[in-house]
Design a protein around this motif. Structure first.
Motif, PDB file in Angstrom:
ATOM      1  N   TRP A 226       0.955  -1.115  -0.080  1.00 40.03           N
ATOM      2  CA  TRP A 226       0.102   0.070   0.178  1.00 40.03           C
ATOM      3  C   TRP A 226       0.853   1.304  -0.034  1.00 40.03           C
ATOM      4  O   TRP A 226       0.326   2.163  -0.162  1.00 40.03           O
ATOM      5  CB  TRP A 226      -0.909   0.062   1.133  1.00 40.03           C
ATOM      6  N   SER A 227       2.104   1.340   0.400  1.00 39.67           N
ATOM      7  CA  SER A 227       3.119   2.176   0.354  1.00 39.67           C
ATOM      8  C   SER A 227       3.257   2.862  -1.116  1.00 39.67           C
ATOM      9  O   SER A 227       3.774   3.947  -1.379  1.00 39.67           O
ATOM     10  CB  SER A 227       4.384   2.277   1.023  1.00 39.67           C
ATOM     11  N   PHE A 228       2.834   2.103  -2.169  1.00 42.52           N
ATOM     12  CA  PHE A 228       2.957   2.682  -3.437  1.00 42.52           C
ATOM     13  C   PHE A 228       1.820   2.075  -4.473  1.00 42.52           C
ATOM     14  O   PHE A 228       1.872   2.783  -5.580  1.00 42.52           O
ATOM     15  CB  PHE A 228       4.372   2.147  -4.145  1.00 42.52           C
ATOM     16  N   ILE A 229       0.963   1.389  -4.006  1.00 48.93           N
ATOM     17  CA  ILE A 229      -0.050   0.917  -4.765  1.00 48.93           C
ATOM     18  C   ILE A 229      -1.232   0.901  -3.880  1.00 48.93           C
ATOM     19  O   ILE A 229      -1.245   0.324  -2.940  1.00 48.93           O
ATOM     20  CB  ILE A 229      -0.085  -0.206  -5.844  1.00 48.93           C
ATOM     21  N   GLY A 230      -2.546   1.144  -4.356  1.00 47.50           N
ATOM     22  CA  GLY A 230      -3.520   1.184  -3.467  1.00 47.50           C
ATOM     23  C   GLY A 230      -4.381  -0.144  -3.553  1.00 47.50           C
ATOM     24  O   GLY A 230      -3.960  -1.218  -4.177  1.00 47.50           O
ATOM     25  N   PRO A 231      -5.513  -0.337  -3.050  1.00 48.92           N
ATOM     26  CA  PRO A 231      -6.070  -1.650  -2.936  1.00 48.92           C
ATOM     27  C   PRO A 231      -6.940  -2.061  -3.909  1.00 48.92           C
ATOM     28  O   PRO A 231      -6.763  -3.379  -4.101  1.00 48.92           O
ATOM     29  CB  PRO A 231      -7.163  -1.482  -1.855  1.00 48.92           C
ATOM     30  N   PHE A 232      -7.192  -1.162  -4.870  1.00 52.80           N
ATOM     31  CA  PHE A 232      -7.924  -1.768  -6.400  1.00 52.80           C
ATOM     32  C   PHE A 232      -6.443  -2.302  -7.064  1.00 52.80           C
ATOM     33  O   PHE A 232      -6.669  -3.139  -7.788  1.00 52.80           O
ATOM     34  CB  PHE A 232      -8.584  -0.687  -7.020  1.00 52.80           C
ATOM     35  N   HIS A 305      12.698   7.721  -0.194  1.00 56.46           N
ATOM     36  CA  HIS A 305      12.837   6.535  -1.011  1.00 56.46           C
ATOM     37  C   HIS A 305      11.922   6.524  -2.125  1.00 56.46           C
ATOM     38  O   HIS A 305      12.377   6.259  -3.212  1.00 56.46           O
ATOM     39  CB  HIS A 305      12.744   5.257  -0.158  1.00 56.46           C
ATOM     40  N   LYS A 306      10.760   6.867  -1.927  1.00 57.29           N
ATOM     41  CA  LYS A 306       9.488   6.976  -2.885  1.00 57.29           C
ATOM     42  C   LYS A 306       9.673   7.842  -3.971  1.00 57.29           C
ATOM     43  O   LYS A 306       9.616   7.399  -5.287  1.00 57.29           O
ATOM     44  CB  LYS A 306       8.213   7.097  -2.047  1.00 57.29           C
ATOM     45  N   ARG A 307      10.427   9.025  -3.508  1.00 52.07           N
ATOM     46  CA  ARG A 307      10.462   9.795  -4.612  1.00 52.07           C
ATOM     47  C   ARG A 307      11.803   9.345  -5.630  1.00 52.07           C
ATOM     48  O   ARG A 307      11.452   9.498  -6.771  1.00 52.07           O
ATOM     49  CB  ARG A 307      10.997  11.349  -3.902  1.00 52.07           C
ATOM     50  N   ALA A 308      12.729   8.842  -5.081  1.00 52.86           N
ATOM     51  CA  ALA A 308      13.944   8.221  -5.811  1.00 52.86           C
ATOM     52  C   ALA A 308      13.157   7.023  -6.700  1.00 52.86           C
ATOM     53  O   ALA A 308      13.621   6.849  -7.661  1.00 52.86           O
ATOM     54  CB  ALA A 308      15.047   7.740  -4.872  1.00 52.86           C
ATOM     55  N   ALA A 309      12.510   6.191  -5.967  1.00 54.81           N
ATOM     56  CA  ALA A 309      11.850   5.072  -6.706  1.00 54.81           C
ATOM     57  C   ALA A 309      11.167   5.602  -7.878  1.00 54.81           C
ATOM     58  O   ALA A 309      10.917   4.941  -9.192  1.00 54.81           O
ATOM     59  CB  ALA A 309      11.264   3.930  -5.953  1.00 54.81           C
ATOM     60  N   ASP A 310      10.100   6.494  -7.571  1.00 52.10           N
ATOM     61  CA  ASP A 310       9.301   6.965  -8.602  1.00 52.10           C
ATOM     62  C   ASP A 310      10.224   7.562  -9.943  1.00 52.10           C
ATOM     63  O   ASP A 310       9.797   7.312 -11.163  1.00 52.10           O
ATOM     64  CB  ASP A 310       8.448   8.328  -8.118  1.00 52.10           C
ATOM     65  N   ARG A 311      11.178   7.976  -9.553  1.00 50.30           N
ATOM     66  CA  ARG A 311      12.173   8.707 -10.655  1.00 50.30           C
ATOM     67  C   ARG A 311      12.781   7.568 -11.270  1.00 50.30           C
ATOM     68  O   ARG A 311      12.876   7.686 -12.738  1.00 50.30           O
ATOM     69  CB  ARG A 311      13.127   9.766  -9.965  1.00 50.30           C
ATOM     70  N   ASP A 312      13.251   6.558 -10.515  1.00 49.05           N
ATOM     71  CA  ASP A 312      13.942   5.484 -11.130  1.00 49.05           C
ATOM     72  C   ASP A 312      13.234   4.367 -11.921  1.00 49.05           C
ATOM     73  O   ASP A 312      13.622   3.808 -12.661  1.00 49.05           O
ATOM     74  CB  ASP A 312      14.995   4.839 -10.227  1.00 49.05           C
ATOM     75  N   LEU A 313      12.155   4.054 -11.262  1.00 50.95           N
ATOM     76  CA  LEU A 313      11.142   2.887 -11.667  1.00 50.95           C
ATOM     77  C   LEU A 313       9.938   3.392 -12.200  1.00 50.95           C
ATOM     78  O   LEU A 313       9.319   2.408 -12.712  1.00 50.95           O
ATOM     79  CB  LEU A 313      11.108   2.075 -10.339  1.00 50.95           C
ATOM     80  N   GLY A 314       9.589   4.669 -12.034  1.00 48.24           N
ATOM     81  CA  GLY A 314       8.249   5.052 -12.437  1.00 48.24           C
ATOM     82  C   GLY A 314       7.270   4.832 -11.589  1.00 48.24           C
ATOM     83  O   GLY A 314       7.261   3.841 -10.588  1.00 48.24           O
ATOM     84  N   ARG A 315       6.074   5.314 -11.578  1.00 49.04           N
ATOM     85  CA  ARG A 315       4.794   5.292 -10.864  1.00 49.04           C
ATOM     86  C   ARG A 315       3.926   4.282 -11.190  1.00 49.04           C
ATOM     87  O   ARG A 315       3.664   4.353 -12.520  1.00 49.04           O
ATOM     88  CB  ARG A 315       4.310   6.630 -10.614  1.00 49.04           C
TER      89      ARG A 315
END
Length: 315
Positions: A226-232, A305-315
């Motif tokens: 849930w820290s990067f995707i929601g329940p749906f 970490h989430k900002r770096a992961a969004d940049r490097d791996l995409g959202r």
């Protein structure tokens, strides 16, 4: 540089001040208590170094953020030229109505008037105001400088253009607006959190699990996804054929579970009987402030970490 007025310099107001200031806004901070706004500046100074160390000041220096926040003595001075007003007063409907009547009278006609209320409906706050079409709730998940989601809630008479401007403004200051289509008690976040808390209390009340294990199940289980995707999206990715496949496979199971979730547990009784003892054994009352600081530093690290992961791996 846009001017923002923050009305109320308590826990939520000072957090909003950081959020707006690091985005490059000029922030005027007002509180009816004349010592509250200067104290808020002291708080900003106390957390800004940690934010800077985690690259959470949007590239600005600590001093630049502090300089951008100006305590003012008069409410009219705070509102002059403001494009956005973030009200952060007590969660009492009479106080909100009185405050917004003053804000509506003193602010410029194009200024968006937003309440940080976590439960009061925007219709209850703005009913009868001449400028009620520009009133919204913008409820943050505290603290907004670490948790970017903001519930943007209209009253039935809120101008759709105000909602569009509000969402654009919030995105512009680095937040993630949840643009609600209409108001409902509890908005989105408290309704979801309330459902989860009810089941957490129910599991402890029934003697099925300890409070500690329920907490670990979220922190080391569901919340990792849930820290990067929601329940749906979670269930969409948890079945070979996507969300429709998941519903076909597991919908009947959840329908059966729902029948066991019809009565609300007694939060007060189970807290007094068991959960308070568990929590105080884990964190003594005198250590709560220190644990809150630990929580916020973990949130800073996670946000970085989430900002770096969004940049490097995409959202």
């Amino acid at each position: 540089m846009q001017t923002v007025a923050v009305v109320g310099a308590g826990l939520i107001g000072r957090a909003w001040a950081i959020t707006f200031a690091r985005a490059g806004c000029r922030v005027r901070l007002w509180d009816p208590d004349p010592v509250a706004a200067p104290r808020a500046i002291d708080f900003v100074r106390s957390v800004a170094e940690d934010l800077h160390a985690n690259d959470l000041l949007s590239g600005r220096s600590v001093e630049a953020v502090l300089t951008a926040i100006e305590p003012v003595a008069e409410l009219a001075d705070a509102l002059a030229g403001a494009v956005w007003v973030q009200e952060c007063g007590p969660e009492k409907i009479e106080v909100k109505r009185e405050t917004f009547a003053i804000l509506d009278r003193l602010s410029e006609m194009e200024t968006v008037l937003a309440s940080s209320s976590s439960a009061l409906l925007p219709s209850a706050i703005s009913e009868g105001l001449p400028g009620r079409a520009r009133v919204v709730v913008a409820h943050p998940i505290n603290p907004p400088y670490l948790v970017p989601t903001v519930e943007l809630v209209p009253a039935p008479w809120t101008d759709p253009a105000v909602m569009e401007r509000g969402a654009a403004f919030l995105r512009g200051v680095g937040q993630v607006p949840l643009v609600m289509e209409r108001e409902i008690d509890g908005f989105i976040m408290n309704r979801l959190q309330g459902a989860l808390l009810d089941e957490a209390f129910r599991l402890v009340e029934g003697g099925y699990a300890s409070a500690t294990d329920v907490d670990r199940g979220i922190a080391d289980g569901l919340a990792l996804r849930w820290s990067f995707i929601g329940p749906f999206e979670t269930i969409d990715l948890n079945a070979p054929g996507g969300i429709a496949d998941y519903v076909a496979r597991y919908g009947p199971m959840y329908a059966g579970l729902a029948k066991t979730m019809q009565t609300q547990p007694d939060w007060t009784a189970i807290t007094a009987d068991r959960i308070e003892t568990e929590r105080r054994a884990a964190v003594p009352a005198q250590d709560l402030a220190e644990r809150q600081t630990w929580r916020d530093r973990r949130l800073m690290a996670l946000r970085a970490h989430k900002r770096a992961a969004d940049r490097d791996l995409g959202r």
